[in-house]
Motif scaffolding. Sequence first.
Motif, PDB file in Angstrom:
ATOM      1  N   ASP A  95       0.808  -1.216   0.000  1.00 39.14           N
ATOM      2  CA  ASP A  95       0.000   0.000   0.000  1.00 39.14           C
ATOM      3  C   ASP A  95       0.843   1.268   0.000  1.00 39.14           C
ATOM      4  OD1 ASP A  95      -2.502  -1.217  -0.081  1.00 39.14           O
ATOM      5  OD2 ASP A  95      -2.504  -1.563   2.081  1.00 39.14           O
ATOM      6  N   SER A  96       1.901   1.279   0.797  1.00 38.62           N
ATOM      7  CA  SER A  96       2.705   2.494   0.924  1.00 38.62           C
ATOM      8  C   SER A  96       3.549   2.778  -0.311  1.00 38.62           C
ATOM      9  CB  SER A  96       3.621   2.389   2.151  1.00 38.62           C
ATOM     10  OG  SER A  96       4.519   1.301   2.010  1.00 38.62           O
ATOM     11  N   ASN A  97       3.738   1.772  -1.163  1.00 39.85           N
ATOM     12  CA  ASN A  97       4.596   1.948  -2.347  1.00 39.85           C
ATOM     13  C   ASN A  97       3.861   1.649  -3.650  1.00 39.85           C
ATOM     14  OD1 ASN A  97       7.337   2.411  -1.024  1.00 39.85           O
ATOM     15  ND2 ASN A  97       6.751   0.482  -0.069  1.00 39.85           N
ATOM     16  N   TYR A  98       2.532   1.679  -3.603  1.00 34.93           N
ATOM     17  CA  TYR A  98       1.780   1.234  -4.776  1.00 34.93           C
ATOM     18  C   TYR A  98       2.015   2.131  -5.992  1.00 34.93           C
ATOM     19  CZ  TYR A  98      -1.909  -0.354  -7.822  1.00 34.93           C
ATOM     20  OH  TYR A  98      -2.593  -0.861  -8.908  1.00 34.93           O
ATOM     21  N   ILE A  99       1.968   3.447  -5.806  1.00 36.34           N
ATOM     22  CA  ILE A  99       2.092   4.365  -6.942  1.00 36.34           C
ATOM     23  C   ILE A  99       3.438   4.225  -7.650  1.00 36.34           C
ATOM     24  CG2 ILE A  99       2.069   6.782  -7.680  1.00 36.34           C
ATOM     25  CD1 ILE A  99      -0.668   5.640  -6.916  1.00 36.34           C
ATOM     26  N   PRO A 100       4.576   4.258  -6.936  1.00 34.47           N
ATOM     27  CA  PRO A 100       5.850   4.064  -7.656  1.00 34.47           C
ATOM     28  C   PRO A 100       5.966   2.687  -8.301  1.00 34.47           C
ATOM     29  CG  PRO A 100       6.207   4.158  -5.271  1.00 34.47           C
ATOM     30  CD  PRO A 100       4.810   4.612  -5.527  1.00 34.47           C
ATOM     31  N   PHE A 101       5.410   1.656  -7.641  1.00 36.91           N
ATOM     32  CA  PHE A 101       5.426   0.325  -8.260  1.00 36.91           C
ATOM     33  C   PHE A 101       4.628   0.358  -9.559  1.00 36.91           C
ATOM     34  CE2 PHE A 101       3.126  -3.628  -9.066  1.00 36.91           C
ATOM     35  CZ  PHE A 101       4.178  -4.517  -9.211  1.00 36.91           C
ATOM     36  N   PHE A 102       3.456   0.969  -9.512  1.00 40.55           N
ATOM     37  CA  PHE A 102       2.601   1.056 -10.695  1.00 40.55           C
ATOM     38  C   PHE A 102       3.309   1.812 -11.818  1.00 40.55           C
ATOM     39  CE2 PHE A 102      -0.412   3.374 -13.302  1.00 40.55           C
ATOM     40  CZ  PHE A 102      -1.296   2.384 -13.700  1.00 40.55           C
ATOM     41  N   ALA A 146      -4.399   0.153 -15.319  1.00 45.86           N
ATOM     42  CA  ALA A 146      -4.432   1.577 -15.011  1.00 45.86           C
ATOM     43  C   ALA A 146      -5.683   1.959 -14.225  1.00 45.86           C
ATOM     44  CB  ALA A 146      -4.346   2.397 -16.295  1.00 45.86           C
ATOM     45  N   PHE A 147      -6.776   1.232 -14.430  1.00 47.30           N
ATOM     46  CA  PHE A 147      -8.012   1.526 -13.693  1.00 47.30           C
ATOM     47  C   PHE A 147      -7.865   1.247 -12.196  1.00 47.30           C
ATOM     48  CE2 PHE A 147     -10.103   1.364 -17.871  1.00 47.30           C
ATOM     49  CZ  PHE A 147     -10.947   2.463 -17.766  1.00 47.30           C
ATOM     50  N   SER A 148      -6.833   0.507 -11.811  1.00 48.71           N
ATOM     51  CA  SER A 148      -6.612   0.225 -10.387  1.00 48.71           C
ATOM     52  C   SER A 148      -6.335   1.491  -9.593  1.00 48.71           C
ATOM     53  CB  SER A 148      -5.452  -0.759 -10.220  1.00 48.71           C
ATOM     54  OG  SER A 148      -4.221  -0.160 -10.606  1.00 48.71           O
ATOM     55  N   LEU A 149      -5.898   2.549 -10.264  1.00 53.10           N
ATOM     56  CA  LEU A 149      -5.587   3.809  -9.583  1.00 53.10           C
ATOM     57  C   LEU A 149      -6.837   4.459  -8.993  1.00 53.10           C
ATOM     58  CD1 LEU A 149      -3.046   5.355 -12.122  1.00 53.10           C
ATOM     59  CD2 LEU A 149      -2.534   4.359  -9.882  1.00 53.10           C
ATOM     60  N   PHE A 150      -8.012   4.080  -9.470  1.00 52.85           N
ATOM     61  CA  PHE A 150      -9.259   4.689  -9.006  1.00 52.85           C
ATOM     62  C   PHE A 150      -9.882   3.938  -7.827  1.00 52.85           C
ATOM     63  CE2 PHE A 150      -8.877   5.713 -13.554  1.00 52.85           C
ATOM     64  CZ  PHE A 150      -8.904   7.103 -13.487  1.00 52.85           C
ATOM     65  N   PHE A 151      -9.191   2.924  -7.338  1.00 55.12           N
ATOM     66  CA  PHE A 151      -9.724   2.120  -6.243  1.00 55.12           C
ATOM     67  C   PHE A 151      -8.680   1.969  -5.145  1.00 55.12           C
ATOM     68  CE2 PHE A 151     -11.869   0.929 -10.126  1.00 55.12           C
ATOM     69  CZ  PHE A 151     -13.211   0.857  -9.760  1.00 55.12           C
ATOM     70  N   SER A 153      -7.903  -0.651  -1.313  1.00 52.56           N
ATOM     71  CA  SER A 153      -8.077  -1.965  -0.690  1.00 52.56           C
ATOM     72  C   SER A 153      -7.761  -3.076  -1.685  1.00 52.56           C
ATOM     73  CB  SER A 153      -9.482  -2.121  -0.102  1.00 52.56           C
ATOM     74  OG  SER A 153     -10.448  -2.249  -1.130  1.00 52.56           O
ATOM     75  N   TRP A 154      -8.393  -4.243  -1.505  1.00 50.18           N
ATOM     76  CA  TRP A 154      -8.085  -5.403  -2.331  1.00 50.18           C
ATOM     77  C   TRP A 154      -8.553  -5.241  -3.773  1.00 50.18           C
ATOM     78  CZ3 TRP A 154     -11.968  -7.961  -4.829  1.00 50.18           C
ATOM     79  CH2 TRP A 154     -13.277  -7.718  -4.389  1.00 50.18           C
ATOM     80  N   ILE A 155      -9.536  -4.347  -4.009  1.00 51.19           N
ATOM     81  CA  ILE A 155     -10.041  -4.141  -5.367  1.00 51.19           C
ATOM     82  C   ILE A 155      -8.941  -3.589  -6.269  1.00 51.19           C
ATOM     83  CG2 ILE A 155     -11.745  -2.908  -6.763  1.00 51.19           C
ATOM     84  CD1 ILE A 155     -13.569  -2.866  -4.324  1.00 51.19           C
ATOM     85  N   ARG A 156      -8.119  -2.717  -5.703  1.00 53.26           N
ATOM     86  CA  ARG A 156      -7.015  -2.131  -6.466  1.00 53.26           C
ATOM     87  C   ARG A 156      -6.105  -3.223  -7.020  1.00 53.26           C
ATOM     88  NH1 ARG A 156      -3.037   2.035  -3.463  1.00 53.26           N
ATOM     89  NH2 ARG A 156      -4.565   3.542  -4.256  1.00 53.26           N
ATOM     90  N   TYR A 157      -5.753  -4.179  -6.166  1.00 53.51           N
ATOM     91  CA  TYR A 157      -4.822  -5.229  -6.577  1.00 53.51           C
ATOM     92  C   TYR A 157      -5.492  -6.236  -7.503  1.00 53.51           C
ATOM     93  CZ  TYR A 157      -2.181  -3.089  -2.865  1.00 53.51           C
ATOM     94  OH  TYR A 157      -1.533  -2.168  -2.095  1.00 53.51           O
ATOM     95  N   ALA A 158      -6.780  -6.467  -7.299  1.00 56.30           N
ATOM     96  CA  ALA A 158      -7.509  -7.374  -8.186  1.00 56.30           C
ATOM     97  C   ALA A 158      -7.515  -6.832  -9.608  1.00 56.30           C
ATOM     98  CB  ALA A 158      -8.940  -7.561  -7.684  1.00 56.30           C
ATOM     99  N   ILE A 159      -7.723  -5.534  -9.755  1.00 53.15           N
ATOM    100  CA  ILE A 159      -7.745  -4.922 -11.086  1.00 53.15           C
ATOM    101  C   ILE A 159      -6.339  -4.887 -11.680  1.00 53.15           C
ATOM    102  CG2 ILE A 159      -8.212  -2.791 -12.350  1.00 53.15           C
ATOM    103  CD1 ILE A 159     -10.446  -2.229 -10.324  1.00 53.15           C
TER     104      ILE A 159
END
Length: 363
Positions: A95-102, A146-151, A153-159
Amino acid sequence: MEEKKVTWLELFYDLLFVAAISKATHVLLHVEHGTISLEHLSKFILIFIPIWWAWVGQTVYNNRFGRDLASHRIFMILQLFFVLIMTASLNVDFDSNYIPFFIGYIGSRALTAIQYMITQKVEVSNRQETARFFGKYFWLGIIISAFSLFFDSWIRYAILYAGIAIDILVPLIGRKHLVKTPVHTAHLLERFALFTLILLGESVISMLAVLQSDKLTGSSILYAAMAFVLVIGIWWQYFENVEKNVDKAKRTAGQTIMYGHLFIYLSLSMIAASIQLLYLNQLDYRFMVGFIFASVLLYLWSVMFVLYAYRYKHLKPKLSIIIGLTVLLGVLYALNMSITVAPPVILAEIMVFFLVFAKVTHR
């Protein structure tokens, strides 16, 4: 088909993945209550797959269409920057590093897709069709992720991983295009073999960790020596077969090499972690035995799957050999589960297994 050689830039490109693979492997060293939790096992796989696919995506493009030109070098260098960002962001705390990973992962994949789009304009016939297919459909997975950026919790990672899954499936769906544009098999095998060396390097790091974890003692030196022989056994089995027993002139889509090596790489990372975990002896005994034998079994089946497909017909291993090795591994596992033995004994068993494995599959 003209000979294709590995370039110095490709070798430099691999270096950044050394750190990425190391970070993924270290996730397995998080021991809680005598086990590696399902959470950490899942995170290991979820971290590992994007690293593997980012590397595979660019490697296969280089294999089919790459030329050592200034424009190609620029794309590779830009990719190195995105890989650097992705590697720096890898952490068990997603969670803390999601944006740079993305940014790192998607940037890398987008550059590969752009290269295919540019290539389709200069290629002709089947090569143009293949480049157009990838330049079009790789964007599907990228856009979904890319749509994961709009969510959250677990939905972000599922997308995110739904997009990655579609991205990985694209070559399988487009196989009819790829068989018309076969890979340079010798070059592709060399590239994947070089990445295998990176994974074996992780086992060497585990040996160093054993030697540096405490004052050097006879037992730690003996343990490191057995681990060293184990790694040599893996090296012998894999590289002797790749160098001498496979048909490098075979014209294929290369998918057995690509997807088969995912499981080879996963198993090698697990074996590297097992070397250190066995020595630390912090795991529950039954979990420890199950984990290391599952790692070796995964390696056995995946490497035989790849080598069976590419070995010369008269050198293909008999099914009885594969079954025999599987049975041997199963017998050792059953013995260790019925009789508690010291971790060094388990390591010695695995060491002997790989030496036998190398001997019976090499001609």
